[in-house]
Design a protein around this motif. Structure first.
Motif, PDB file in Angstrom:
ATOM      1  N   ILE A 100       4.938   3.460  12.995  1.00 52.65           N
ATOM      2  CA  ILE A 100       4.208   3.682  11.737  1.00 52.65           C
ATOM      3  C   ILE A 100       4.651   2.653  10.690  1.00 52.65           C
ATOM      4  CG2 ILE A 100       3.996   5.240   9.754  1.00 52.65           C
ATOM      5  CD1 ILE A 100       3.773   7.537  11.694  1.00 52.65           C
ATOM      6  N   ALA A 101       5.954   2.428  10.589  1.00 52.38           N
ATOM      7  CA  ALA A 101       6.474   1.458   9.618  1.00 52.38           C
ATOM      8  C   ALA A 101       5.964   0.050   9.929  1.00 52.38           C
ATOM      9  CB  ALA A 101       7.998   1.491   9.617  1.00 52.38           C
ATOM     10  N   ILE A 102       6.057  -0.353  11.181  1.00 53.87           N
ATOM     11  CA  ILE A 102       5.641  -1.701  11.580  1.00 53.87           C
ATOM     12  C   ILE A 102       4.134  -1.878  11.391  1.00 53.87           C
ATOM     13  CG2 ILE A 102       5.392  -3.239  13.578  1.00 53.87           C
ATOM     14  CD1 ILE A 102       8.162  -2.036  14.530  1.00 53.87           C
ATOM     15  N   ILE A 103       3.362  -0.903  11.840  1.00 56.70           N
ATOM     16  CA  ILE A 103       1.901  -0.993  11.718  1.00 56.70           C
ATOM     17  C   ILE A 103       1.469  -0.969  10.254  1.00 56.70           C
ATOM     18  CG2 ILE A 103      -0.253   0.253  12.180  1.00 56.70           C
ATOM     19  CD1 ILE A 103       1.043   1.013  14.927  1.00 56.70           C
ATOM     20  N   SER A 104       2.127  -0.163   9.425  1.00 56.34           N
ATOM     21  CA  SER A 104       1.753  -0.129   8.009  1.00 56.34           C
ATOM     22  C   SER A 104       2.070  -1.449   7.319  1.00 56.34           C
ATOM     23  CB  SER A 104       2.419   1.044   7.284  1.00 56.34           C
ATOM     24  OG  SER A 104       3.806   0.853   7.176  1.00 56.34           O
ATOM     25  N   GLU A 105       3.165  -2.081   7.721  1.00 54.99           N
ATOM     26  CA  GLU A 105       3.504  -3.381   7.128  1.00 54.99           C
ATOM     27  C   GLU A 105       2.467  -4.433   7.532  1.00 54.99           C
ATOM     28  OE1 GLU A 105       5.571  -5.255   4.328  1.00 54.99           O
ATOM     29  OE2 GLU A 105       6.128  -3.252   4.996  1.00 54.99           O
ATOM     30  N   ILE A 106       2.067  -4.410   8.795  1.00 50.36           N
ATOM     31  CA  ILE A 106       1.011  -5.332   9.253  1.00 50.36           C
ATOM     32  C   ILE A 106      -0.304  -4.990   8.548  1.00 50.36           C
ATOM     33  CG2 ILE A 106      -0.374  -6.026  11.264  1.00 50.36           C
ATOM     34  CD1 ILE A 106       2.246  -5.580  12.936  1.00 50.36           C
ATOM     35  N   GLY A 107      -0.573  -3.695   8.370  1.00 53.05           N
ATOM     36  CA  GLY A 107      -1.764  -3.265   7.630  1.00 53.05           C
ATOM     37  C   GLY A 107      -1.773  -3.763   6.200  1.00 53.05           C
ATOM     38  N   GLN A 108      -0.606  -3.847   5.587  1.00 50.22           N
ATOM     39  CA  GLN A 108      -0.519  -4.412   4.239  1.00 50.22           C
ATOM     40  C   GLN A 108      -0.866  -5.896   4.266  1.00 50.22           C
ATOM     41  OE1 GLN A 108       3.412  -3.545   2.744  1.00 50.22           O
ATOM     42  NE2 GLN A 108       3.028  -1.353   2.666  1.00 50.22           N
ATOM     43  N   LYS A 109      -0.425  -6.580   5.303  1.00 50.23           N
ATOM     44  CA  LYS A 109      -0.688  -8.023   5.444  1.00 50.23           C
ATOM     45  C   LYS A 109      -2.185  -8.294   5.529  1.00 50.23           C
ATOM     46  CE  LYS A 109       0.199 -12.381   6.642  1.00 50.23           C
ATOM     47  NZ  LYS A 109       0.557 -13.363   5.666  1.00 50.23           N
ATOM     48  N   ILE A 110      -2.894  -7.462   6.306  1.00 50.27           N
ATOM     49  CA  ILE A 110      -4.327  -7.714   6.484  1.00 50.27           C
ATOM     50  C   ILE A 110      -5.192  -6.958   5.468  1.00 50.27           C
ATOM     51  CG2 ILE A 110      -4.096  -8.364   8.897  1.00 50.27           C
ATOM     52  CD1 ILE A 110      -5.016  -5.612   9.715  1.00 50.27           C
ATOM     53  N   THR A 116       2.421  -4.032  -0.775  1.00 44.96           N
ATOM     54  CA  THR A 116       2.683  -5.461  -0.749  1.00 44.96           C
ATOM     55  C   THR A 116       3.394  -5.819   0.545  1.00 44.96           C
ATOM     56  OG1 THR A 116       2.913  -5.447  -3.150  1.00 44.96           O
ATOM     57  CG2 THR A 116       3.788  -7.361  -1.983  1.00 44.96           C
ATOM     58  N   TYR A 117       2.774  -6.677   1.322  1.00 46.53           N
ATOM     59  CA  TYR A 117       3.380  -7.124   2.576  1.00 46.53           C
ATOM     60  C   TYR A 117       4.635  -7.927   2.281  1.00 46.53           C
ATOM     61  CZ  TYR A 117       4.251 -10.001   6.668  1.00 46.53           C
ATOM     62  OH  TYR A 117       4.850 -10.630   7.725  1.00 46.53           O
ATOM     63  N   ASP A 118       5.655  -7.699   3.099  1.00 47.60           N
ATOM     64  CA  ASP A 118       6.890  -8.470   2.996  1.00 47.60           C
ATOM     65  C   ASP A 118       7.388  -8.737   4.412  1.00 47.60           C
ATOM     66  OD1 ASP A 118       9.505  -9.435   2.676  1.00 47.60           O
ATOM     67  OD2 ASP A 118       9.904  -8.131   0.964  1.00 47.60           O
ATOM     68  N   HIS A 119       7.503 -10.020   4.756  1.00 50.16           N
ATOM     69  CA  HIS A 119       7.946 -10.357   6.112  1.00 50.16           C
ATOM     70  C   HIS A 119       9.380  -9.892   6.369  1.00 50.16           C
ATOM     71  CE1 HIS A 119       9.214 -13.924   3.804  1.00 50.16           C
ATOM     72  NE2 HIS A 119      10.166 -14.044   4.707  1.00 50.16           N
TER      73      HIS A 119
END
Length: 147
Positions: A100-110, A116-119
């Motif tokens: 969920i954390a990883i997918i939500s971060e990628i979801g922020q990127k797209i 706010t996406y943060d690498h």
């Protein structure tokens, strides 16, 4: 092994929480949770001392590392609960929060998840997810991985 994993999990969870309490803004939910127990961490001398050094710390330490530590703690405890065995019955529970954390971060990127996406966040989520698995490879048993 189990005691060591639990201890490492507690240390990671505590360290991530302390970073939040010492260096993050006092409007975060954790401070109101502390107030429920009548703990006013916003005016703590240790926090005031730590805040004076916060500008010397890298941003990833304050904003991303705690998430990775919490992910590490979760995966470690899940592996411990499931006796270091990964199979079709428990893989959901072991991977649920980290994915969920990883997918939500990628979801922020797209742009499909608010935020706010943060690498750095993505990096620490992935490292926090994989590290307990890598350190447990001697004892982890992948059983009947038929989904």
């Amino acid at each position: 092994m189990r005691t060591k994993v639990i201890l490492n999990s507690i240390i990671a969870l505590t360290t991530g929480t302390l970073i939040y309490l010492l260096f993050r803004v006092s409007t975060l939910k954790i401070f109101s949770w502390m107030n429920v127990f009548e703990i006013d961490f916003t005016n703590c001398k240790l926090r005031n001392f730590a805040l004076s050094y916060s500008t010397a710390l890298p941003q990833w330490f304050i904003f991303s590392l705690p998430d990775g530590l919490w992910t590490f703690s979760y995966v470690s405890i899940m592996l411990c609960i499931w006796d270091f065995k990964i199979n079709s019955k428990n893989i959901f529970w072991i991977t649920f929060i980290p994915l969920i954390a990883i997918i939500s971060e990628i979801g922020q990127k797209i742009g499909i998840v608010p935020g706010t996406y943060d690498h750095h966040d993505l990096f620490f989520y992935i490292i926090g997810f994989l590290t307990p698995i890598v350190f447990s490879t001697k004892t982890i048993k992948f059983l009947n991985y038929n989904l």
